[in-house]
Design a protein around this motif. Structure first.
Motif, PDB file in Angstrom:
ATOM      1  N   ALA A 678       0.829  -1.205   0.000  1.00  0.00           N
ATOM      2  CA  ALA A 678       0.000   0.000   0.000  1.00  0.00           C
ATOM      3  C   ALA A 678       0.861   1.252   0.000  1.00  0.00           C
ATOM      4  N   HIS A 679       1.919   1.249   0.807  1.00  0.00           N
ATOM      5  CA  HIS A 679       2.764   2.443   0.883  1.00  0.00           C
ATOM      6  C   HIS A 679       3.644   2.597  -0.346  1.00  0.00           C
ATOM      7  N   LEU A 680       4.018   1.501  -0.950  1.00  0.00           N
ATOM      8  CA  LEU A 680       4.827   1.597  -2.163  1.00  0.00           C
ATOM      9  C   LEU A 680       4.073   2.334  -3.256  1.00  0.00           C
ATOM     10  N   THR A 681       2.754   2.141  -3.301  1.00  0.00           N
ATOM     11  CA  THR A 681       1.961   2.790  -4.346  1.00  0.00           C
ATOM     12  C   THR A 681       1.474   4.174  -3.927  1.00  0.00           C
ATOM     13  N   ILE A 682       0.993   4.297  -2.711  1.00  0.00           N
ATOM     14  CA  ILE A 682       0.340   5.540  -2.294  1.00  0.00           C
ATOM     15  C   ILE A 682       1.332   6.667  -2.023  1.00  0.00           C
ATOM     16  N   ASP A 683       2.596   6.323  -1.727  1.00  0.00           N
ATOM     17  CA  ASP A 683       3.566   7.347  -1.331  1.00  0.00           C
ATOM     18  C   ASP A 683       4.453   7.821  -2.477  1.00  0.00           C
ATOM     19  N   ASN A 684       4.109   7.510  -3.715  1.00  0.00           N
ATOM     20  CA  ASN A 684       4.991   7.835  -4.839  1.00  0.00           C
ATOM     21  C   ASN A 684       5.189   9.345  -4.973  1.00  0.00           C
ATOM     22  N   PHE A 685       6.267   9.737  -5.675  1.00  0.00           N
ATOM     23  CA  PHE A 685       6.593  11.155  -5.815  1.00  0.00           C
ATOM     24  C   PHE A 685       6.045  11.743  -7.112  1.00  0.00           C
ATOM     25  N   SER A 686       5.258  10.954  -7.840  1.00  0.00           N
ATOM     26  CA  SER A 686       4.631  11.485  -9.038  1.00  0.00           C
ATOM     27  C   SER A 686       3.398  12.301  -8.670  1.00  0.00           C
ATOM     28  N   ALA A 687       2.474  11.651  -7.938  1.00  0.00           N
ATOM     29  CA  ALA A 687       1.270  12.357  -7.494  1.00  0.00           C
ATOM     30  C   ALA A 687       0.814  11.877  -6.130  1.00  0.00           C
ATOM     31  N   GLY A 688       1.585  11.004  -5.491  1.00  0.00           N
ATOM     32  CA  GLY A 688       1.186  10.414  -4.227  1.00  0.00           C
ATOM     33  C   GLY A 688       1.537  11.278  -3.032  1.00  0.00           C
ATOM     34  N   HIS A 689       1.577  10.633  -1.871  1.00  0.00           N
ATOM     35  CA  HIS A 689       1.764  11.380  -0.633  1.00  0.00           C
ATOM     36  C   HIS A 689       3.102  12.111  -0.575  1.00  0.00           C
ATOM     37  N   ALA A 690       4.146  11.535  -1.148  1.00  0.00           N
ATOM     38  CA  ALA A 690       5.448  12.201  -1.104  1.00  0.00           C
ATOM     39  C   ALA A 690       5.395  13.539  -1.840  1.00  0.00           C
ATOM     40  N   LYS A 691       4.808  13.535  -3.035  1.00  0.00           N
ATOM     41  CA  LYS A 691       4.665  14.788  -3.792  1.00  0.00           C
ATOM     42  C   LYS A 691       3.716  15.741  -3.080  1.00  0.00           C
ATOM     43  N   GLN A 692       2.612  15.215  -2.562  1.00  0.00           N
ATOM     44  CA  GLN A 692       1.659  16.051  -1.835  1.00  0.00           C
ATOM     45  C   GLN A 692       2.311  16.695  -0.613  1.00  0.00           C
ATOM     46  N   ALA A 693       3.193  15.954   0.058  1.00  0.00           N
ATOM     47  CA  ALA A 693       3.864  16.495   1.246  1.00  0.00           C
ATOM     48  C   ALA A 693       4.736  17.689   0.888  1.00  0.00           C
ATOM     49  N   ALA A 694       5.423  17.623  -0.255  1.00  0.00           N
ATOM     50  CA  ALA A 694       6.213  18.775  -0.708  1.00  0.00           C
ATOM     51  C   ALA A 694       5.299  19.937  -1.080  1.00  0.00           C
ATOM     52  N   ASP A 695       4.186  19.634  -1.735  1.00  0.00           N
ATOM     53  CA  ASP A 695       3.222  20.683  -2.098  1.00  0.00           C
ATOM     54  C   ASP A 695       2.677  21.383  -0.852  1.00  0.00           C
ATOM     55  N   ILE A 696       2.462  20.621   0.211  1.00  0.00           N
ATOM     56  CA  ILE A 696       1.934  21.187   1.459  1.00  0.00           C
ATOM     57  C   ILE A 696       2.899  22.217   2.032  1.00  0.00           C
TER      58      ILE A 696
END
Length: 753
Positions: A678-696
């Motif tokens: 689940a985390h491998l897919t949801i945390d991706n830096f394309s549009a997932g949580h990793a990218k969202q975290a930078a956007d935040i």
């Protein structure tokens, strides 16, 4: 009030009850609420004024006193006569409760519709008075999802409702915004609910503020009052008072509310059912009480003479006048003397006789015509641009004053009678007295430090019952953030992170995050040629499980009423909602963790249980990482910057080499990989949580720049980046051992990677 026993009393006598899905808990076990002497004193010193209580409960969520006051308020509302055994004695079923609420709704709906159909002026007064309750609707769900309650069946069902009320991630479609727009359509423009002048602008009466206090108190202790949360939630939204008053569609369907009630009652025992039923009946009583207040207010407003309306305006603004009237005389007295009791509340003097004052005022030179305009005089001229009263009165108040001046100039001299304003006073005094007398027997004095990390973890998970631990939690979190700044210098050598310092710009942040993603997490990946044996794999996994069991905890307190008005707040809530499966138990990350544990044959009590302090499956020296998450999340205002930096680090760590290797090892030994996958897919830096975290981070700092200027961004950014570094501080232990002779504080123990 008693003194709390130490949490380790009878430590080895507790039964071991392994946790198993589904989590069917209907109520937490009853526990005392432990406060320090300082917390007790702070609560005792807090103002008993309903408006002050409302503001404190809404705005202060990081100290002991509001929690103690919340406990007393709940006791006062649920047991106003001090009889804690009162309430329904039968354990009702869904049909009984639905019938009772439906009957109340039929009665109250007619009243609500009649208030909605009033003339504009009294309707506006009604909506304005109701606003402090209207804009809190559903606040009791804000932190019902927390480490102590997840992954409960009923909590996740309630969380889906919370998502709906928040617009499913788009706060512009959330209930609060819809209700605000409905009020604005009526010409009612109020500041944010946490603004210091919100209640004043809403002209909130004490009873209205006290009703809001009950809702806010429930929002502060939802884990301990889960039956009451469900009861209040069901009854309040099924009645739909605010839907009728504002002519807006119900945010939750009656069918969905009914299914949720039935789900809970299926899980609940007789005591929980009685508690829920008692809360339902209280909610019906409160809505009847407030609609009665609104009806009386509308009647009074409709019956006010023009002179009485002017008196209300003067009464409303006189307390702020101070001595600014100088030598202005009305009749034979200085205005500063007439209103001294209002301007100086500490001075014991009788309130002004407004009828006599208005009689003198209309005979004074201040109402004589000054021009051809209708109602022009020295008094109304003072409200115009350049006048000493410009900007003090709103448009309606100014229009009322001009209409009265015109009537006076036309020679009308009716007898001035000011009817006493007693609307809601008796009920407010009764409820205020109940709060003052409230003395729940589960409030205890506790000053002992936690004996070890296990006990500290237990307290932090169950923080509602251990508020006296808050100062220790703040101290630990701050110390970790400070210590982590060592990586500002040495962080580039991290295996999975790079916490070395750089000057902030949006482009620089995105470039750093992308470089970490590719160079440290993705490109180093090579499939494992040799798979460790099962015991070694499980030991390595056990170093993660404690933090997996509190997944998302660092964000769970960020979306409370009055603390969720930034764009970054909505974005953070969206990430937390994903971590909780958006209310879908199958996708909830805490559920996934328990699935993995079960597939590995690991049995643990739930982390909320005292028995968890005695589990022997997870290593003792790994609590520090989870404890830091739980410490910082308790201070979402104080550590907001650090939390969003930490969020970037932990979301990025969900991708790449480590995660892929763990999946490979788990699959080899037949252990469920659902959590890692689940985390491998949801945390991706394309549009997932990793990218969202930078956007935040970019969104938040852009808000800082626009509000406070470019210079303020640097200080905020340093705190954001030390939040990122605090994650690396635990992750990069080999690096830390190389760059310092002293190992990290034992209180912040190693995470072995």
């Amino acid at each position: 009030m008693t003194t709390a026993p130490h949490a380790h009393a009878h430590r080895r006598e507790r039964p071991f009850v392994p946790f198993a899905l589904p989590d069917t808990i209907a109520a937490l076990p009853r526990r005392p609420f432990a406060f320090s002497r300082a917390g007790l004193d702070a609560a005792a010193a807090a103002s008993a004024d309903p408006g002050a209580l409302y503001r404190l409960l809404l705005r202060e969520q990081e100290s002991e006193a509001p929690l103690l006051l919340a406990r007393r308020i709940l006791d006062a509302f649920l047991h106003p006569d001090g009889d804690r055994g009162s309430g329904p004695q039968q354990a009702p079923d869904t049909g009984d409760i639905a019938t009772e609420v439906a009957e109340a709704r039929r009665q109250l709906a007619a009243t609500a519709r009649s208030l909605r159909d009033l003339d504009p002026e009294p309707r506006r007064a009604v909506l304005l008075q109701r606003a402090p309750v209207t804009l809190l609707a559903g606040c009791w769900l804000a932190s019902v999802s927390q480490p102590a309650t997840q992954p409960s069946v009923i909590v996740n069902r309630l969380f889906t409702h919370h998502l709906t009320l928040r617009g499913n991630g788009d706060t512009r479609r959330g209930l609060t915004h819809l209700r605000r727009r409905a009020l604005e359509n009526e010409g009612i423009h109020l500041p944010p609910i946490a603004a210091v002048d919100f209640l004043d602008k809403a002209r909130a009466r004490p009873l209205t503020a006290l009703h809001g206090c009950f809702h806010l108190a429930l929002a502060r202790l939802p884990a301990n009052f889960l039956p009451e949360v469900v009861g209040v939630h069901y009854a309040f939204h099924t009645l739909g008072t605010d839907d009728l008053l504002t002519a807006t569609p119900p945010p939750l369907s009656e069918d969905e509310l009914g299914r949720t009630l039935a789900t809970y009652l299926d899980l609940a025992g007789p005591d929980e059912r009685r508690r829920l039923h008692h809360a339902v009946r209280l909610t019906l009583d409160l809505e009847r009480e407030h609609l009665t207040l609104l009806t009386e207010l509308a009647s009074r407003q409709t019956g006010l003479t023009l002179e009485a309306k002017v008196a209300e305006i003067i009464s409303r603004h006189a307390p702020m006048a101070g001595t600014q009237h100088g030598s202005v005389r009305v009749g034979d007295r200085l205005m500063s003397d007439i209103f001294r009791s209002r301007s100086h509340p500490r001075e014991a003097s009788a309130p002004p006789d407004l009828a006599a004052f208005l009689t003198d005022l209309r005979a004074s030179p201040y109402l004589r015509p000054t021009g051809p305009g209708h109602g022009d005089c020295r008094l109304t001229d003072a409200t115009k641009f350049g006048g000493p009263m410009f900007g003090i009165l709103d448009e309606r108040e100014t229009a009322t004053l001009r209409a009265w001046a015109a009537r006076v100039q036309a020679g009308e001299r009716p007898v001035i009678e000011i009817p006493p304003d007693t609307v809601g006073r008796e009920q407010a005094e009764r409820r205020g007295t109940a709060i003052a007398r409230s003395a729940p027997d589960d409030i205890v004095l506790a000053e002992t430090e936690p004996r070890d990390h296990r006990e500290l973890f237990h307290r932090l998970v169950n923080i509602e019952n251990f508020p006296h631990t808050l100062p220790l939690a703040a101290e630990r979190a701050e110390r970790c953030f400070q210590d982590a700044e060592i990586l500002f210098v040495h962080g580039s050598g991290g295996r999975y992170t790079d916490a070395s310092w750089f000057d902030y710009s949006p482009q620089a942040l995105y470039e750093r995050a992308e470089r970490i993603y590719w160079e440290k997490l993705i490109e180093p990946y090579r499939p494992l040629r040799d798979i460790p044996d099962r015991d070694e794999v499980l030991f390595r996994q056990s170093t993660f499980y404690l933090t997996y069991l509190i997944d998302g905890a660092w964000l769970h307190r960020l979306a409370r009423p009055g603390h969720d008005e930034r764009d970054s707040d909505a974005m953070l809530f969206a990430i937390y909602a994903d971590e909780m499966g958006n209310g879908d138990l199958r996708k909830n990350h805490i559920t996934l963790t328990h699935r993995v544990l079960a597939s590995a044959g690991i049995e643990l009590p739930h982390i909320r249980d005292e028995a968890f302090m005695e589990q022997d499956e997870l290593p003792d020296n790994l609590y520090g990482f989870a404890i830091q998450q739980l410490c910082m999340c308790l201070f979402p205002d104080r550590f907001y910057n650090e939390i969003i930096g930490y969020n970037l680090a932990i979301e990025m760590f969900g991708s790449g080499e480590m995660r892929l290797h763990e999946i490979q090892k788990l699959r080899h030994h037949g252990i469920d990989t659902c959590y890692e996958q689940a985390h491998l897919t949801i945390d991706n830096f394309s549009a997932g949580h990793a990218k969202q975290a930078a956007d935040i981070i970019v969104s938040h700092l852009d808000g800082v720049r626009r509000l406070l200027g470019e210079a303020a961004v640097a200080g905020e950014w340093r705190r954001v980046w030390r939040g990122y570094a605090s994650f690396a501080y635990f992750l990069e232990q080999p690096l830390l051992k190389k760059v310092t002779e002293d190992p990290p504080d034992e209180a912040l123990t190693e995470l072995v990677i």
